[in-house]
Write a protein that holds these residues in place. Structure first.
Motif, PDB file in Angstrom:
ATOM      1  N   ARG A  24       0.846  -1.193   0.000  1.00 11.15           N
ATOM      2  CA  ARG A  24       0.000   0.000   0.000  1.00 11.15           C
ATOM      3  C   ARG A  24       0.882   1.243   0.000  1.00 11.15           C
ATOM      4  NH1 ARG A  24      -5.211  -0.803   1.370  1.00 11.15           N
ATOM      5  NH2 ARG A  24      -5.364   1.274   2.271  1.00 11.15           N
ATOM      6  N   LEU A  25       0.270   2.352  -0.359  1.00 14.66           N
ATOM      7  CA  LEU A  25       1.004   3.611  -0.356  1.00 14.66           C
ATOM      8  C   LEU A  25       1.362   3.993   1.080  1.00 14.66           C
ATOM      9  CD1 LEU A  25      -1.080   5.635  -2.967  1.00 14.66           C
ATOM     10  CD2 LEU A  25       1.045   4.395  -3.331  1.00 14.66           C
ATOM     11  N   PRO A  26       2.512   4.623   1.271  1.00 17.84           N
ATOM     12  CA  PRO A  26       3.523   4.976   0.265  1.00 17.84           C
ATOM     13  C   PRO A  26       4.334   3.780  -0.204  1.00 17.84           C
ATOM     14  CG  PRO A  26       4.287   5.621   2.427  1.00 17.84           C
ATOM     15  CD  PRO A  26       2.894   5.100   2.621  1.00 17.84           C
ATOM     16  N   VAL A  27       4.725   3.813  -1.490  1.00 21.00           N
ATOM     17  CA  VAL A  27       5.514   2.758  -2.106  1.00 21.00           C
ATOM     18  C   VAL A  27       6.881   3.332  -2.449  1.00 21.00           C
ATOM     19  CG1 VAL A  27       5.730   1.233  -4.092  1.00 21.00           C
ATOM     20  CG2 VAL A  27       3.500   1.562  -3.011  1.00 21.00           C
ATOM     21  N   ARG A  28       7.916   2.672  -1.947  1.00 20.39           N
ATOM     22  CA  ARG A  28       9.284   3.115  -2.210  1.00 20.39           C
ATOM     23  C   ARG A  28       9.916   2.205  -3.250  1.00 20.39           C
ATOM     24  NH1 ARG A  28      14.509   2.179  -0.711  1.00 20.39           N
ATOM     25  NH2 ARG A  28      15.858   4.021  -0.476  1.00 20.39           N
ATOM     26  N   PHE A  29      10.539   2.819  -4.255  1.00 17.44           N
ATOM     27  CA  PHE A  29      11.165   2.060  -5.326  1.00 17.44           C
ATOM     28  C   PHE A  29      12.590   1.682  -4.935  1.00 17.44           C
ATOM     29  CE2 PHE A  29       8.364   4.751  -8.295  1.00 17.44           C
ATOM     30  CZ  PHE A  29       7.282   3.916  -8.055  1.00 17.44           C
ATOM     31  N   LEU A  89      13.037   6.737  -4.831  1.00 15.68           N
ATOM     32  CA  LEU A  89      11.840   7.548  -5.035  1.00 15.68           C
ATOM     33  C   LEU A  89      10.643   6.844  -4.400  1.00 15.68           C
ATOM     34  CD1 LEU A  89      10.828  10.148  -6.554  1.00 15.68           C
ATOM     35  CD2 LEU A  89      10.204   8.610  -8.421  1.00 15.68           C
ATOM     36  N   ALA A  90       9.763   7.598  -3.751  1.00 16.50           N
ATOM     37  CA  ALA A  90       8.591   7.033  -3.081  1.00 16.50           C
ATOM     38  C   ALA A  90       7.337   7.755  -3.548  1.00 16.50           C
ATOM     39  CB  ALA A  90       8.730   7.141  -1.570  1.00 16.50           C
ATOM     40  N   ILE A  91       6.312   6.987  -3.871  1.00 17.28           N
ATOM     41  CA  ILE A  91       4.998   7.531  -4.208  1.00 17.28           C
ATOM     42  C   ILE A  91       4.163   7.530  -2.931  1.00 17.28           C
ATOM     43  CG2 ILE A  91       2.972   7.308  -5.673  1.00 17.28           C
ATOM     44  CD1 ILE A  91       5.542   7.943  -7.167  1.00 17.28           C
ATOM     45  N   HIS A  92       3.799   8.723  -2.466  1.00 23.63           N
ATOM     46  CA  HIS A  92       3.115   8.846  -1.173  1.00 23.63           C
ATOM     47  C   HIS A  92       1.597   8.883  -1.295  1.00 23.63           C
ATOM     48  CE1 HIS A  92       6.372   9.584   1.857  1.00 23.63           C
ATOM     49  NE2 HIS A  92       7.061   9.707   0.744  1.00 23.63           N
ATOM     50  N   ALA A 103     -16.651  14.882 -17.649  1.00 22.46           N
ATOM     51  CA  ALA A 103     -15.653  15.922 -17.387  1.00 22.46           C
ATOM     52  C   ALA A 103     -14.297  15.271 -17.135  1.00 22.46           C
ATOM     53  CB  ALA A 103     -16.066  16.771 -16.188  1.00 22.46           C
ATOM     54  N   PRO A 104     -13.201  15.940 -17.493  1.00 23.76           N
ATOM     55  CA  PRO A 104     -11.881  15.364 -17.243  1.00 23.76           C
ATOM     56  C   PRO A 104     -11.569  15.320 -15.757  1.00 23.76           C
ATOM     57  CG  PRO A 104     -11.674  17.601 -18.099  1.00 23.76           C
ATOM     58  CD  PRO A 104     -13.121  17.238 -18.199  1.00 23.76           C
ATOM     59  N   LEU A 105     -10.958  14.238 -15.324  1.00 25.14           N
ATOM     60  CA  LEU A 105     -10.589  14.042 -13.926  1.00 25.14           C
ATOM     61  C   LEU A 105      -9.085  14.223 -13.792  1.00 25.14           C
ATOM     62  CD1 LEU A 105     -11.967  11.440 -11.490  1.00 25.14           C
ATOM     63  CD2 LEU A 105      -9.506  11.548 -11.800  1.00 25.14           C
ATOM     64  N   ARG A 106      -8.677  15.071 -12.857  1.00 22.59           N
ATOM     65  CA  ARG A 106      -7.252  15.364 -12.645  1.00 22.59           C
ATOM     66  C   ARG A 106      -6.709  14.451 -11.548  1.00 22.59           C
ATOM     67  NH1 ARG A 106      -5.484  20.058 -14.890  1.00 22.59           N
ATOM     68  NH2 ARG A 106      -3.787  20.184 -13.369  1.00 22.59           N
ATOM     69  N   LEU A 107      -5.935  13.476 -11.970  1.00 25.24           N
ATOM     70  CA  LEU A 107      -5.321  12.536 -11.041  1.00 25.24           C
ATOM     71  C   LEU A 107      -3.982  13.097 -10.586  1.00 25.24           C
ATOM     72  CD1 LEU A 107      -5.431   9.681  -9.740  1.00 25.24           C
ATOM     73  CD2 LEU A 107      -4.164   8.872 -11.735  1.00 25.24           C
ATOM     74  N   ARG A 108      -3.806  13.244  -9.279  1.00 20.19           N
ATOM     75  CA  ARG A 108      -2.579  13.814  -8.716  1.00 20.19           C
ATOM     76  C   ARG A 108      -1.735  12.703  -8.103  1.00 20.19           C
ATOM     77  NH1 ARG A 108      -6.482  17.717  -7.645  1.00 20.19           N
ATOM     78  NH2 ARG A 108      -5.964  19.796  -8.462  1.00 20.19           N
ATOM     79  N   VAL A 109      -0.472  12.691  -8.487  1.00 23.74           N
ATOM     80  CA  VAL A 109       0.491  11.715  -7.985  1.00 23.74           C
ATOM     81  C   VAL A 109       1.557  12.472  -7.211  1.00 23.74           C
ATOM     82  CG1 VAL A 109       2.085   9.875  -8.601  1.00 23.74           C
ATOM     83  CG2 VAL A 109       0.033  10.251  -9.992  1.00 23.74           C
ATOM     84  N   HIS A 110       1.630  12.249  -5.900  1.00 20.79           N
ATOM     85  CA  HIS A 110       2.591  12.925  -5.035  1.00 20.79           C
ATOM     86  C   HIS A 110       3.783  12.002  -4.787  1.00 20.79           C
ATOM     87  CE1 HIS A 110      -0.290  16.149  -3.946  1.00 20.79           C
ATOM     88  NE2 HIS A 110      -1.174  15.186  -4.120  1.00 20.79           N
ATOM     89  N   ALA A 111       4.971  12.524  -5.051  1.00 24.56           N
ATOM     90  CA  ALA A 111       6.205  11.729  -4.912  1.00 24.56           C
ATOM     91  C   ALA A 111       7.207  12.481  -4.058  1.00 24.56           C
ATOM     92  CB  ALA A 111       6.804  11.422  -6.282  1.00 24.56           C
ATOM     93  N   ARG A 112       8.113  11.707  -3.451  1.00 18.17           N
ATOM     94  CA  ARG A 112       9.163  12.286  -2.626  1.00 18.17           C
ATOM     95  C   ARG A 112      10.396  11.390  -2.716  1.00 18.17           C
ATOM     96  NH1 ARG A 112       7.182  13.599   3.162  1.00 18.17           N
ATOM     97  NH2 ARG A 112       5.860  14.935   1.861  1.00 18.17           N
ATOM     98  N   ALA A 113      11.563  12.016  -2.751  1.00 19.51           N
ATOM     99  CA  ALA A 113      12.824  11.279  -2.844  1.00 19.51           C
ATOM    100  C   ALA A 113      13.501  11.239  -1.492  1.00 19.51           C
ATOM    101  CB  ALA A 113      13.740  11.926  -3.879  1.00 19.51           C
ATOM    102  N   ARG A 160       2.685   3.863 -14.243  1.00 24.47           N
ATOM    103  CA  ARG A 160       4.081   3.551 -14.544  1.00 24.47           C
ATOM    104  C   ARG A 160       4.903   4.821 -14.454  1.00 24.47           C
ATOM    105  NH1 ARG A 160       6.357   1.470 -20.320  1.00 24.47           N
ATOM    106  NH2 ARG A 160       5.992   3.679 -20.768  1.00 24.47           N
ATOM    107  N   ILE A 161       5.895   4.826 -13.587  1.00 17.69           N
ATOM    108  CA  ILE A 161       6.840   5.941 -13.455  1.00 17.69           C
ATOM    109  C   ILE A 161       8.123   5.508 -14.162  1.00 17.69           C
ATOM    110  CG2 ILE A 161       8.154   7.366 -11.861  1.00 17.69           C
ATOM    111  CD1 ILE A 161       4.960   5.652 -10.747  1.00 17.69           C
ATOM    112  N   SER A 162       8.550   6.274 -15.147  1.00 10.00           N
ATOM    113  CA  SER A 162       9.672   5.834 -15.977  1.00 10.00           C
ATOM    114  C   SER A 162      10.576   7.010 -16.321  1.00 10.00           C
ATOM    115  CB  SER A 162       9.154   5.192 -17.272  1.00 10.00           C
ATOM    116  OG  SER A 162       8.441   6.145 -18.050  1.00 10.00           O
TER     117      SER A 162
END
Length: 325
Positions: A24-29, A89-92, A103-113, A160-162
């Motif tokens: 589960r989040l947060p996920v650290r790579f 890198l971690a996705i929080h 309507a378009p949906l704005r998906l926010r991805v918060h990351a931290r190193a 996918r974070i690339s």
């Protein structure tokens, strides 16, 4: 046919990846979650180096062989550097505010190193949509615009974070998933009858310049009509005062599912969604009555609106409702 096979294989691959890298989040790579493969340019570069190496050995050309080895070392270093772009890198958080269907949906991805190492060229892909992940002071976010078509829960699937930095010879990527699906409100009806008027003993009133009974006096503001100025009271106070009136507004509005039996299932939902928005714009208190659910309200405000639209969004589909009935 090919698209169906590709979607099926993609779904199986997604399930395999998710079982292999649960969490589960947060996920650290780390090195267990990061995948690295050559890009098309990287494969061409490798073939070119093989040709150069074969030619250098055939003609016993030491400078050409040295150049080939140097370029090969740079290629291998680019593989390691691409992995280091994601390592640590971690996705929080992954989330979005609900929107109406269509309507378009704005998906926010918060990351931290974990460190202050500079990371460039990070991209986030989700269901064919791409956004850039910019990290400032070891933290940042990416906004992905996703299309919405139907009401209810929307599962964005895997993200996918690339990156292909620094030389574009290799692509390093890792996967992350949202903790919960995203909510899509029903699309409000376009046009239609006005908002029902409330009646009864629980009558409300609102302040309006066009009412009947004087509610209070306030200071004059730019744009106020001169007809509303209380001249006598202004003379006593030596300042312009404006009368504001109280206008009856009616009792709590009842938005009842059963009163819309002439409409089809989805049309009822769209009309009730529009009435919820109209009641909020007019600052009216309202109740929502849906089949098989406790009555929502009376109330108003962002929380009450969300509760009503959420209940409408999660109503069963017309076929499911008929089967249950």
């Amino acid at each position: 046919m090919l698209r169906a096979i590709r979607r099926r294989l993609d779904a199986r691959f997604d399930a395999w990846i998710r079982r292999r890298t649960p969490g589960r989040l947060p996920v650290r790579f780390d090195r267990h979650r990061i995948y690295v493969l050559p890009t098309r340019f990287g494969l061409f570069f490798a073939v070119l180096l093989l040709a150069m190496g074969a030619g250098a050995l055939n003609y016993n050309n030491n400078p050409a062989l040295l150049l080939c080895l140097l370029l090969g070392g740079a290629g291998i270093a680019s593989l390691l550097q691409a992995q280091l772009q994601l390592s640590g890198l971690a996705i929080h958080a992954i989330g979005a505010e609900p929107v109406a269907a269509g309507a378009p949906l704005r998906l926010r991805v918060h990351a931290r190193a974990d460190d202050s190492r500079e990371r460039r060229g990070l991209r986030v892909d989700c269901t064919g949509q791409t956004a850039t992940l910019d990290l400032a002071n070891s933290a940042g976010e990416a906004d992905i615009v996703l299309p919405t078509r139907v009401r209810g829960w929307l599962d964005p699937g895997r993200l996918r974070i690339s990156t292909t930095r620094p030389l574009g010879l290799a692509r390093a990527w890792a996967y992350a998933w949202a903790d919960a699906p995203l909510l899509v409100y029903p699309a409000p009806e376009a046009g239609g009858p006005p908002l029902p008027t409330g009646r009864g003993e629980q009558a409300q009133s609102r302040v309006s310049p066009g009412g009947e009974d004087v509610h209070h006096l306030r200071d004059w503001r730019r744009g106020d009509s001169l007809r509303a100025v209380a001249w006598k009271a202004s003379a006593r106070r030596d300042a312009l005062l404006v009368r504001e009136f109280e206008q009856p507004q009616g009792a709590d509005i009842v938005l009842d599912w059963q009163r819309l039996q002439a409409l089809r299932h989805e049309d009822r939902i769209r009309r009730l969604a529009r009435w919820v928005d109209e009641a909020e714009r007019e600052s009216r208190r309202y109740r929502l009555r849906l089949p098989g659910q406790p009555e929502l309200g009376p109330g108003r405000g962002a929380a009450h609106r969300h509760a009503c639209l959420r209940a409408l969004a999660l109503l069963p589909r017309e076929d499911d409702a008929r089967a249950a009935g």
